[in-house]
Design a protein around this motif. Sequence first.
Motif: not given
Length: 253
Positions: A87-95
């Motif tokens: 499931x983690x491959x569905x999203x990206x996160x920019x901090x």
Amino acid sequence: MKLLEIEHLKKGFGTLDVLHDISLSVEEGEVVAIIGPSGSGKSTLLRCATLLETMDSGKLVYSGEVAAQDGPDGKAVYASAAQIKHIQRYFGLVFQNFNLFPPWSVMKNITDAPINVQKRTREDAEATAHALIEKMGLTGKEDSYPSQLSGGQQQRVAIARALAMQPSILFFDEPTSALDPELTGEILKVIRQLAAERMTMVIVTHEMAFARDVADRVIFMDGGYIVEEGDPHEVIEHPKEERTRQFLARFAQ
């Protein structure tokens, strides 16, 4: 198609309840901006959505795949480690603080996860990275280290790194809060470009004009609740709720 569904999310730390019964969904190609005062739960919501924090109860679904849902005792039960990794491959996160690896070059920061997590070939990962480096206006910086870059350049590398994983949805946690006004404009321009390309994004931001002009929907949070949501022009220029009006009045001065 709904890429993200959150239902009745609750989250507390010790005796402090931070998120109360939050429900929202994000459609493919939609840009959602989340606004609100500091301490309203915006960043905690993003951390729960991206599996950096575990929610106490509620349901979290990506593209129809359940990451977590309430068990018989009413507490959130997460999917298996293998399913979560999928499931983690569905999203990206920019901090907000870039979170680049200081000893690594720009190229290695962008290619490491595609090579080691997604098992893509080095050639494929580097071809993707070169295209993203050019797109972010960083050509010639491939071998530079984070300490040699401005804050705006570091944040553009962070965006490239997130995009290199080819996510369906990209989360931004106040991506300009660590930058001065000139560099803020640099990053907002990149995000505007992604919005024009119909990249699905959820953006926690203090930039009200940007939220109004770029988002398809604005969510105003306060005290761990969604107080108001809707069309950006309506929410920001003609808020219905008194609490929203109070918050936005500070930006109108």
